[in-house]
Design a protein around this motif. Structure first.
Motif, mmCIF file in Angstrom:
data_model
loop_
_atom_site.group_PDB
_atom_site.id
_atom_site.type_symbol
_atom_site.label_atom_id
_atom_site.label_comp_id
_atom_site.label_asym_id
_atom_site.label_seq_id
_atom_site.Cartn_x
_atom_site.Cartn_y
_atom_site.Cartn_z
ATOM 1 N N GLY A 1 115.306 -67.118 -28.996
ATOM 2 C CA GLY A 1 114.459 -67.887 -28.100
ATOM 3 C C GLY A 1 114.859 -67.768 -26.649
ATOM 4 O O GLY A 1 114.008 -67.895 -25.751
ATOM 5 N N ARG A 2 116.118 -67.492 -26.368
ATOM 6 C CA ARG A 2 116.540 -67.384 -24.965
ATOM 7 C C ARG A 2 115.962 -66.145 -24.294
ATOM 8 O O ARG A 2 115.991 -66.020 -23.068
ATOM 9 C CB ARG A 2 118.068 -67.379 -24.870
ATOM 10 N N PHE A 3 115.436 -65.207 -25.095
ATOM 11 C CA PHE A 3 114.787 -64.021 -24.531
ATOM 12 C C PHE A 3 113.263 -64.137 -24.583
ATOM 13 O O PHE A 3 112.555 -63.152 -24.349
ATOM 14 C CB PHE A 3 115.223 -62.761 -25.286
ATOM 15 N N GLY A 4 112.774 -65.312 -24.908
ATOM 16 C CA GLY A 4 111.324 -65.487 -25.010
ATOM 17 C C GLY A 4 110.757 -65.035 -26.330
ATOM 18 O O GLY A 4 109.547 -64.808 -26.450
ATOM 19 N N LEU A 5 111.598 -64.897 -27.342
ATOM 20 C CA LEU A 5 111.153 -64.470 -28.670
ATOM 21 C C LEU A 5 111.152 -65.664 -29.607
ATOM 22 O O LEU A 5 112.109 -66.440 -29.634
ATOM 23 C CB LEU A 5 112.065 -63.375 -29.219
ATOM 24 N N ARG A 6 110.104 -65.813 -30.391
ATOM 25 C CA ARG A 6 110.006 -66.922 -31.329
ATOM 26 C C ARG A 6 110.148 -66.374 -32.750
ATOM 27 O O ARG A 6 109.241 -65.712 -33.264
ATOM 28 C CB ARG A 6 108.665 -67.634 -31.169
ATOM 29 N N LEU A 7 111.289 -66.632 -33.347
ATOM 30 C CA LEU A 7 111.558 -66.160 -34.703
ATOM 31 C C LEU A 7 111.850 -67.348 -35.605
ATOM 32 O O LEU A 7 112.423 -68.346 -35.173
ATOM 33 C CB LEU A 7 112.783 -65.227 -34.716
ATOM 34 N N PRO A 8 111.454 -67.248 -36.873
ATOM 35 C CA PRO A 8 111.802 -68.323 -37.803
ATOM 36 C C PRO A 8 113.309 -68.297 -38.073
ATOM 37 O O PRO A 8 113.960 -67.265 -37.912
ATOM 38 C CB PRO A 8 111.005 -67.971 -39.064
ATOM 39 N N PRO A 9 113.870 -69.434 -38.474
ATOM 40 C CA PRO A 9 115.298 -69.444 -38.815
ATOM 41 C C PRO A 9 115.579 -68.431 -39.924
ATOM 42 O O PRO A 9 114.779 -68.280 -40.857
ATOM 43 C CB PRO A 9 115.540 -70.879 -39.299
ATOM 44 N N PRO A 10 116.675 -67.702 -39.842
ATOM 45 C CA PRO A 10 116.950 -66.675 -40.862
ATOM 46 C C PRO A 10 117.247 -67.303 -42.217
ATOM 47 O O PRO A 10 117.874 -68.358 -42.310
ATOM 48 C CB PRO A 10 118.179 -65.963 -40.304
ATOM 49 N N GLU A 11 116.769 -66.658 -43.272
ATOM 50 C CA GLU A 11 117.108 -67.058 -44.629
ATOM 51 C C GLU A 11 118.303 -66.221 -45.082
ATOM 52 O O GLU A 11 118.263 -64.991 -45.022
ATOM 53 C CB GLU A 11 115.925 -66.845 -45.568
ATOM 54 N N ILE A 12 119.353 -66.886 -45.530
ATOM 55 C CA ILE A 12 120.561 -66.178 -45.928
ATOM 56 C C ILE A 12 120.482 -65.828 -47.404
ATOM 57 O O ILE A 12 120.465 -66.713 -48.277
ATOM 58 C CB ILE A 12 121.818 -67.035 -45.652
#
Length: 484
Positions: free
Chosen positions: A66-77
Motif C-alpha cells: 500500500g505504501r507504493f499505491g498498490l492495493r493487495l489482499p492480505p497474503p494467505e500463508i
C-alpha cells in the motif's frame, strides 16, 4: 604406508572444502560422515533458514504494498507450500555436496561415524584407516541449556524446527542472537505469534549498539514481543485446554512474568561436536570450545592433525561458527598443511558476519566498542544514514545506517551496516580492512547511481571533507583561479 594422505572427519562446509581441494591436488582422501552430506549449513542451518526468510519477506512485501499505491489482499500463508519451498532449496543445492559428486572426484566417502584409534589411525565402518594427515571438521550442535523443567517439555532447535508440518501458534524463542532474531521475524511474518526471551540486556549482544536499536524497533513493529535482560527460572508443560488443543510450554521468568506458547525454540548458541571422536587416543588436546589449534589450525598436541570449521579453537582467536569462516579455514589449511608455507596464520580482522533480518545487520571488522577495548585511540567515527541515500528513499526504505570506525590516519578498522541487503554490501569493507587500504580507496570509488552502496562511500568521504574544505585549501583555490 598409510592408507590415505588425508582423512577428513565431517562432511559439512569445512570438510567438503578440504576434501575437494586435497583430492584436486592429487592426494588420496577419505571423507567420513555419519549424518547427511552438507552438514548443518545445508540441511538445518544457512540454506533452510534463508529460504524461510525469503518466503517471509515476500509475505511482508505483500502487506506493505500500500505504501507504493498498490492495493493487495492480505497474503494467505500456505504452510505446506512454504515447507516445499524450503525443502526444494535444500534439494537443489544437495547434489553439490553429495557423496556421489565427491566419489566422482576420487574421494573415498565413508558414510559412518569415525573416531580416532591411535595418533595416526581412524576407525570407521569397521575399518582401521591409517593416515598421513587428518582434518577434524565435525562441526557443532545446538547448546541445550540447563533449565529447571526443560527435560519435561517438548522443545525445538534449528535441527528440528524445519520439520514442523504445521505452523507454530505461538513460538517462544529462547535466545536473541542471530538465529533467534531471524526465526522470530520469519515466523511473525508468516502469521505466528512470537515471543523472544534474551538473558543479555539487549538482543544481538556484541553487535553495534546504535544499529541494534532501529532493528529492535523494526521487530517490535512487526508484533514480536521482546523480553530482554530476562532470567529464566523454570519451564513447565502447558496442558491442553480442549480436546483439539496440543500441549504447549510455559516459561517462568525470575521477575514473575509468565509466558505461555505452543512451541519452544532453543537458540542459545552452539557447542563443538567432540563426543565420540576419542581425541585422547590421538593425543589431540581440546577445550570446551573445540580442538585446540595454533593459528595455522594445526593441533597443538598432534602434528598430524588439523581442525577446521566450527570445531576449531585457534589459540588467541577462539572459534567462529560461520560457514564462510569454514571456507577461510580451508584456505589457511591448504597453505599450512599442503604447501607447508611458514608463517601461515589465521586472521579474523576482516571476517564479516550478518544477521539476515529485514533490515539486515552486517558487521565487518571491529565495532566501536571493540576498537576502543583493543586500545585504539583517537578514532574517527563516520556515519551516513540511509535517510540521505537516494536509492533508499526511492524504495521507501530509509531506515538504517552505515557506520565506519577508522583510525585518525584513515585506516578502516570496522564497518557496521543496517540496511536491506546489508550482507550484499559487505564485500568492499572486508577488502579495505584485509588489504589495509586507506579510506580514500572507498571515497574515490565510482559506484553506479542510485545504489545503497553509495552510503558507505559518502561516509568514507566525510573523513576527507574537513581537509578538502579547510581554509588552506580555499586559499590554494583562490590562487589557482588566476591561472589561465
Amino acid at each position: 604406508m598409510p592408507d590415505f594422505d588425508v582423512a577428513v572427519i565431517g562432511a559439512g562446509a569445512a570438510g567438503l572444502s578440504v576434501a575437494a581441494i586435497c583430492s584436486g591436488l592429487g592426494l588420496s582422501v577419505a571423507l567420513i560422515e555419519r549424518g547427511r552430506m552438507g552438514g548443518e549449513c545445508l540441511n538445518t542451518g544457512c540454506v533452510p533458514s534463508k529460504a524461510l526468510l525469503a518466503a517471509a519477506r515476500a509475505a511482508a512485501e505483500a502487506r506493505q504494498a500500500g505504501r507504493f499505491g498498490l492495493r493487495l489482499p492480505p497474503p494467505e500463508i500456505d504452510w505446506a507450500g512454504v515447507r516445499a519451498h524450503v525443502q526444494g532449496a535444500i534439494a537443489r543445492i544437495a547434489p553439490n555436496d553429495s557423496a556421489a559428486r565427491y566419489r566422482g572426484m576420487g574421494v573415498e566417502v565413508i558414510e559412518a561415524a569415525g573416531h580416532f584409534a591411535a595418533p595416526d589411525v581412524i576407525e570407521a565402518a569397521g575399518r582401521r584407516l591409517s593416515f598421513r594427515r587428518a582434518v577434524i571438521a565435525a562441526g557443532s550442535s545446538p547448546v541445550i541449556p540447563d533449565i529447571p523443567g526443560l527435560d519435561g517439555v517438548p522443545w525445538l532447535t534449528n535441527e528440528t524446527l524445519f520439520e514442523l508440518e504445521e505452523p507454530p501458534g505461538h513460538l517462544v524463542i529462547l535466545g536473541g542472537g542471530a538465529v533467534g532474531i531471524e526465526m522470530a521475524q520469519a515466523h511473525a511474518r508468516l502469521g505466528c505469534l512470537v515471543t523472544l526471551v534474551e538473558a543479555a540486556p539487549r538482543i544481538a549482544p556484541g553487535e553495534e549498539e546504535e544499529l541494534v536499536h532501529p532493528l529492535r524497533a523494526a521487530l517490535l513493529a512487526e508484533g514480536i514481543a521482546l523480553h530482554e535482560g530476562a532470567r529464566l527460572a523454570r519451564v513447565e508443560q502447558l496442558e491442553p485446554e480442549g480436546p483439539q488443543a496440543g500441549a504447549g510450554v510455559v516459561l517462568h521468568l525470575a521477575d514473575g512474568t509468565r509466558i505461555a506458547g505452543t512451541h519452544l525454540l532453543l537458540a542459545t548458541g552452539r557447542a563443538p561436536r567432540l563426543a565420540g571422536l576419542d581425541l585422547p587416543a590421538a593425543h589431540v588436546a581440546a577445550t570446551p570450545q573445540g580442538v585446540r589449534t595454533r593459528r595455522d589450525l594445526r593441533s597443538v598436541s598432534n602434528r598430524r592433525v588439523w581442525a577446521v570449521g566450527d570445531i576449531a579453537d585457534p589459540e588467541g582467536l577462539g572459534p567462529r561458527r560461520l560457514t564462510h569462516a569454514a571456507s577461510q579455514h580451508a584456505a589457511v589449511l591448504v597453505r599450512s598443511m599442503l604447501f607447508r608455507l611458514p608463517g601461515t596464520r589465521l586472521d579474523y580482522a576482516a571476517l564479516p558476519r550478518v544477521t539476515y533480518t529485514d533490515p539486515e545487520l552486517a558487521q565487518i571488522g571491529l565495532t566501536e566498542a571493540e576498537a576502543r577495548a583493543a586500545g585504539h585511540r583517537d578514532l574517527r567515527i563516520l556515519r551516513w544514514p540511509l535517510a540521505e541515500n537516494d536509492r533508499a528513499i526511492a524504495e521507501g526504505r530509509p531506515e538504517g545506517m552505515v557506520k565506519l570506525v577508522a583510525t585518525s590516519r584513515g585506516r578502516l578498522l570496522g564497518a557496521s551496516l543496517l540496511a536491506a541487503g546489508a550482507g550484499e554490501m559487505a564485500g568492499p569493507y572486508g577488502l579495505l580492512i584485509g588489504r589495509r587500504l586507506p579510506l580514500s580507496a572507498l571515497a574515490s570509488l565510482t559506484l553506479p547511481y542510485p545504489t545503497l552502496a553509495e552510503a558507505g562511500k559518502r561516509a568514507a568521504g566525510a573523513f576527507y571533507a574537513p581537509k578538502l574544505l579547510s581554509p588552506f585549501t580555499k586559499r590554494v583555490i583562490t590562487l589557482l583561479k588566476h591561472l589561465p
